[in-house]
Design an enzyme around this catalytic site. Structure first.
Site, mmCIF file in Angstrom:
data_model
loop_
_atom_site.group_PDB
_atom_site.id
_atom_site.type_symbol
_atom_site.label_atom_id
_atom_site.label_comp_id
_atom_site.label_asym_id
_atom_site.label_seq_id
_atom_site.Cartn_x
_atom_site.Cartn_y
_atom_site.Cartn_z
ATOM 1 N N GLY A 39 49.140 5.019 20.256
ATOM 2 C CA GLY A 39 47.861 4.621 20.827
ATOM 3 C C GLY A 39 47.186 3.565 19.996
ATOM 4 O O GLY A 39 47.749 3.028 19.037
ATOM 5 N N HIS A 40 45.941 3.278 20.352
ATOM 6 C CA HIS A 40 45.177 2.214 19.695
ATOM 7 C C HIS A 40 44.115 2.767 18.761
ATOM 8 O O HIS A 40 43.217 2.046 18.350
ATOM 9 C CB HIS A 40 44.538 1.308 20.743
ATOM 10 C CG HIS A 40 45.525 0.533 21.560
ATOM 11 N ND1 HIS A 40 45.162 -0.378 22.523
ATOM 12 C CD2 HIS A 40 46.890 0.528 21.557
ATOM 13 C CE1 HIS A 40 46.241 -0.909 23.084
ATOM 14 N NE2 HIS A 40 47.306 -0.363 22.513
ATOM 15 N N GLY A 41 44.190 4.070 18.438
ATOM 16 C CA GLY A 41 43.269 4.652 17.477
ATOM 17 C C GLY A 41 42.028 5.233 18.121
ATOM 18 O O GLY A 41 41.974 5.478 19.325
#
Length: 395
Positions: free
Chosen positions: A241-243
């Site tokens: 994911g992107h955090g």
């Protein structure tokens, strides 16, 4: 004799108590109401019928979904006229979206709760079957936007416990315009290349708690939109994911700010970002303040710590102005682990509204087993304890 009378009296009262307890909680089984657990027969009417009955009840009610796969079309569970403020939806099975993504793809939301109070969703799995839509989007074809799997709009006193969401077309879970929501034991899963499949998005909401959850998606594990306050995130595993991101913010001039956010005891594994604040480079009256990032572990994360006030994904049609979002009082405390890039800590702040009161305490991030680097633009703050990469903030 006296003891016998006492026993009989106790037994009588206990029986009455048991009866009143059972009578006080009404149960609606969706299968009894016509839902089929075969994953093929549209069961939407049975679910809506159960909701209508539960809403009309003056007593706490449980909507029960037994084991099996239940095909559910777009469904809105409206609470404006509900007499009941204690409805539990107990799911022991799986709710499945139509395999043809066009059926719900332009609906906005697959399962929508609007203006409800005191709703609990316990257990179960939501399978939005989004893979074909992701393939359509990744091919560059014209496709539906996609539906959010589960949304709560303008609601209060919400509990989601032990729910799994897989293969969402767009966002998995959305909490919007709501107060006092608790999301615990969530499992959110979509491949790393699935577009726009944010795990949990919170916007214009207050007093939201997200705990003890595992999130892997193709976008932000948790995204925090404008108007969010008093948000607590703890014990979350993120990746892929992107955090965990605050933003994107600042697209609108008149935009409510984000404040009082805590993210603690989280682990990020192989993600694009760790903890991020992102704003568009355009005028806005938005703000971000009073944020604590504490006790975080980074494992091969591309941007473990990042503030990006020139956010423009894809690099096309960027506003190229100055972000009006004011970022202040952000604390990074006890953050350790490894970066996948040389610059592990990047503060790219607005030249019109520099970041202020950025606090670094006991931060240690490495790149290829060596100290990582940092980059600071228009960022003011201080460091205490061991800070690695070297502190580049100005006082």
């Amino acid at each position: 004799m006296a003891s016998l009378v006492s026993f009989l009296a106790f037994h009588f009262l206990f029986t009455i108590f048991q009866y009143s307890s059972l009578a006080a909680n009404v149960n609606y089984n969706v299968q009894t109401l016509g839902a089929k657990p075969d994953g093929k027969t549209d069961s939407t009417k049975a679910f809506l019928s159960a909701w209508t009955s539960a809403c009309a009840s003056g007593q706490p009610a449980t909507i029960y979904v037994p084991p099996g796969r239940f095909l559910l079309g777009t469904a809105t569970f409206a609470g404006q006229s509900c007499k009941n403020q204690a409805i539990t939806i107990q799911i022991d099975g799986t709710l499945v979206a139509p395999s043809n993504y066009n059926v719900i793809g332009n609906s906005g939301t697959w399962i929508n709760f609007e203006s409800v109070t005191g709703v609990s969703v316990i257990g179960g799995t939501l399978d939005a079957q989004g893979a074909n839509l992701w393939a359509c989007k990744n091919s560059g074809k014209s496709c539906p936007t996609g539906a959010t799997t589960l949304a709560f709009y303008n609601s209060k006193n919400i509990m989601i416990n032990g729910l799994s969401s897989i293969n969402s077309q767009m966002f998995h879970i959305l909490v919007y315009g709501s107060q006092n929501a608790k999301l615990v034991g969530m499992k959110v899963s979509a491949p790393g290349n699935s577009p726009n499949t944010d795990g949990i998005h919170v916007e214009k909401s207050s007093s939201v708690t997200i705990m003890n959850s595992k999130i892997g998606t193709g976008d932000d594990c948790i995204s925090i939109g404008p108007g969010t306050s008093n948000l607590w995130i703890e014990n979350v595993a993120c990746g892929p994911g992107h955090g965990i991101s605050i933003g994107s913010l600042g697209w609108e001039m008149q935009e409510p700010g984000v404040q009082n956010v805590t993210v603690k005891s989280a682990t990020f594994t192989g993600t694009q970002n760790g903890v991020r604040v992102k704003t568009w480079a355009r005028p806005s009256k938005g703000f971000v303040k009073y944020v604590l990032f504490q006790r975080l572990v980074m494992v091969n994360v591309e941007n473990p710590i990042i503030i990006d006030q020139n956010y423009c994904p894809g690099g096309q049609n960027c506003p190229d102005q100055v972000s009006g979002v004011k970022i202040s009082d952000i604390t990074y405390q006890d953050i350790h682990g490894s970066s996948a890039t040389e610059i592990a800590m990047k503060f790219d702040c607005s030249k019109g509204n520099p970041c202020s009161d950025i606090n670094l305490e006991d931060v240690k991030l490495t790149y290829k087993n060596e100290p990582a680097h940092s980059s600071c633009i228009n960022a003011d703050g201080k460091a205490s304890g061991l800070v690695q990469p070297n502190n580049c903030l100005y006082n």
